[in-house]
Write an enzyme that holds these catalytic residues in place. Structure first.
Site, PDB file in Angstrom:
ATOM      1  N   LYS A 111       0.773  -1.133  -0.149  1.00 28.27           N
ATOM      2  CA  LYS A 111       0.044  -0.065   0.033  1.00 28.27           C
ATOM      3  C   LYS A 111       0.916   1.276  -0.160  1.00 28.27           C
ATOM      4  O   LYS A 111       0.487   2.165  -0.689  1.00 28.27           O
ATOM      5  CB  LYS A 111      -0.919   0.097   1.086  1.00 28.27           C
ATOM      6  N   LYS A 194      -6.103  -9.666  -6.142  1.00 25.95           N
ATOM      7  CA  LYS A 194      -6.981 -10.044  -5.471  1.00 25.95           C
ATOM      8  C   LYS A 194      -8.399  -9.406  -5.609  1.00 25.95           C
ATOM      9  O   LYS A 194      -8.241  -8.386  -5.750  1.00 25.95           O
ATOM     10  CB  LYS A 194      -6.671 -10.673  -4.000  1.00 25.95           C
ATOM     11  N   LYS A 197     -12.259  -4.220  -2.557  1.00 24.43           N
ATOM     12  CA  LYS A 197     -13.448  -3.399  -2.471  1.00 24.43           C
ATOM     13  C   LYS A 197     -13.207  -2.091  -3.422  1.00 24.43           C
ATOM     14  O   LYS A 197     -14.148  -1.497  -3.746  1.00 24.43           O
ATOM     15  CB  LYS A 197     -13.762  -3.102  -1.168  1.00 24.43           C
TER      16      LYS A 197
HETATM   17  P1  AMP Z   1     -11.480  -6.249   3.953  1.00 22.12           P
HETATM   18  O1  AMP Z   1     -12.406  -6.273   2.928  1.00 22.12           O
HETATM   19  O2  AMP Z   1      -9.996  -5.908   3.506  1.00 22.12           O
HETATM   20  O3  AMP Z   1     -11.709  -5.443   5.301  1.00 22.12           O
HETATM   21  O4  AMP Z   1     -11.551  -7.691   4.361  1.00 22.12           O
HETATM   22  C1  AMP Z   1     -12.371  -8.267   5.315  1.00 22.12           C
HETATM   23  C2  AMP Z   1     -12.150 -10.027   5.234  1.00 22.12           C
HETATM   24  O5  AMP Z   1     -12.394 -10.486   3.941  1.00 22.12           O
HETATM   25  C3  AMP Z   1     -10.833 -10.336   5.751  1.00 22.12           C
HETATM   26  O6  AMP Z   1     -10.880 -11.586   6.497  1.00 22.12           O
HETATM   27  C4  AMP Z   1     -10.079 -10.582   4.271  1.00 22.12           C
HETATM   28  O7  AMP Z   1      -9.232 -11.688   4.427  1.00 22.12           O
HETATM   29  C5  AMP Z   1     -11.464 -11.180   3.606  1.00 22.12           C
HETATM   30  N1  AMP Z   1     -11.074 -10.858   2.238  1.00 22.12           N
HETATM   31  C6  AMP Z   1     -10.835  -9.934   1.594  1.00 22.12           C
HETATM   32  N2  AMP Z   1     -10.730  -9.906   0.121  1.00 22.12           N
HETATM   33  C7  AMP Z   1     -10.859 -11.385   0.053  1.00 22.12           C
HETATM   34  C8  AMP Z   1     -10.425 -12.073  -1.231  1.00 22.12           C
HETATM   35  N3  AMP Z   1     -10.436 -11.544  -2.208  1.00 22.12           N
HETATM   36  N4  AMP Z   1     -10.521 -13.036  -0.997  1.00 22.12           N
HETATM   37  C9  AMP Z   1     -10.824 -13.940  -0.023  1.00 22.12           C
HETATM   38  N5  AMP Z   1     -11.092 -13.287   1.273  1.00 22.12           N
HETATM   39  C10 AMP Z   1     -10.954 -11.939   1.006  1.00 22.12           C
END
Ligand code: AMP
Ligand code: TRP
Length: 329
Positions: A111, A194, A197
């Site tokens: 980042k 990956k 959001k």
């Molecule tokens: P975040 O959206 O970054 O706050 O992530 C929230 C949760 O979703 C965390 O447990 C991440 O590891 C999981 N997560 C986010 N993006 C992915 C993805 N592309 N594949 C699998 N898990 C994800």
């Protein structure tokens, strides 16, 4: 009883990666364990946020938890900034973890590179200390997360062990639980990244509330390769590997079993789209129900914060005492 803690940042629409990587585990865990699920808004401040959008996203993310199938009467649901013990313990963790350890975090390095070196916020650097505090405050045993959070869980464990060695048994040492399949869902248009959001790749991201038409269209246009052979090879065929893994994750079959059922990409895409539409149907339906009553959500989060604070305040007091901070007379 086994304690579970996990969190998601309020920073945009929740997607299929969140659902398969995190929420599906949460929903399974809530039946068996004492679960705390948190909208980690303080973590969102590590990058630019519009204040009114952040407020909206915080409620939306809580609605997302419920839409995914979290039952509010089975777990404790709350907003991180409502429980002041989180940033307070984070300071104690910052004074336990080292500069070098934080410098090695790949999420920070990636980042920081993307956002331009020196101007990056100090909070982005200390982010793992706040995350460790989130987890340690609840004497957490299990942390259900996607694959990208493994390193943050390792540093949390290191901090807990070091603190306990230095100041006496204070924290439970937590463990990450990562799903066997779809722990790292990839972007449908850029399968080397990956799914995330960010709204940079709307066609590559399936939102939890996408309509059946949107899901079908995005899966149909998913990037694959030109050799046309159906086999699981994440190195050489990342786009196809992602589709096979998604199909396995939503149907409960193994990747090999799925791969052996297809000769061509078209029918695999058609079946995957249908399976995803069905998997997300109840999510979409619950979303419509909860989004109609944001007042109910606010009340729920208020109760959750109260319950969370009653646990967190005890752990914080224990940690402060262990470190030698004088109790207020
Ligand atoms: P975040 O959206 O970054 O706050 O992530 C929230 C949760 O979703 C965390 O447990 C991440 O590891 C999981 N997560 C986010 N993006 C992915 C993805 N592309 N594949 C699998 N898990 C994800
Ligand atoms: N860092 C996590 C992410 O980006 C979010 C998070 C913050 C979290 N605190 C947590 C996850 C505690 C699990 C437990 O997804």
């Amino acid at each position: 009883m086994t304690r579970v803690f996990s969190g998601v940042k309020p920073s945009g629409a929740l997607h299929l990666g969140n659902y398969l990587g995190a929420f599906r585990q949460w929903v399974a865990d809530q039946q068996e364990f004492d679960c705390y699920f948190c909208v980690v808004d303080l973590h969102s401040l590590t990058v630019e946020q519009d204040p009114s959008q952040l407020r909206q996203a915080t409620i939306e993310t809580a609605i997302g938890f419920l839409s995914a199938g979290i039952e509010p009467d089975q777990c404790t649901l709350f907003v991180q900034s409502h429980v002041h013990e989180h940033p307070e313990l984070a300071w104690l963790v910052e004074c336990t973890v080292s500069f070098g350890e934080l410098s090695r975090m790949t999420q920070f390095k990636d980042k920081a590179k993307a956002k331009g070196g020196e101007s990056v916020r100090a909070g982005l650097f200390t982010y793992p200390a706040l995350m460790a505090a989130d987890i340690l405050l609840y004497d957490t045993d299990r942390v259900p997360v996607g694959d990208d959070q493994r390193q943050h869980l390792e540093i949390t464990r290191d901090v807990a062990i070091r603190f306990n060695n230095r100041y006496g048994e204070t924290f439970v040492v937590p463990e990450a639980t990562v799903p066997r399949l779809a722990a790292r869902v990839m972007d449908l248009q850029h399968p080397e990244n990956k799914m995330s959001k960010s709204d940079e790749s709307p066609q590559g991201t399936i939102d939890m509330t996408d309509t059946p038409e949107q899901i079908v269209q995005k899966v149909r246009r998913a990037v694959t390769d030109t050799d046309g052979e159906v086999r699981y090879d994440p190195e050489l065929k990342p786009g196809l590997a992602n589709l096979l893994e998604l199909m396995a994750a939503v149907t409960g079959r193994s990747v090999d079993e799925v791969a052996s059922g297809y000769e061509q990409y078209g029918p695999l895409k058609a079946d995957l789209a249908e399976a995803l539409v069905e998997a997300l149907r109840p999510v979409r339906e619950r979303y419509a129900r909860y989004a109609a009553d944001p007042g109910e959500i606010a009340a729920l989060l208020g109760q959750g914060a109260e319950k969370a604070a009653s646990v967190a305040s005890k752990t914080l007091a224990r940690a402060k005492d262990a470190m030698g901070l004088l109790p207020r007379g």
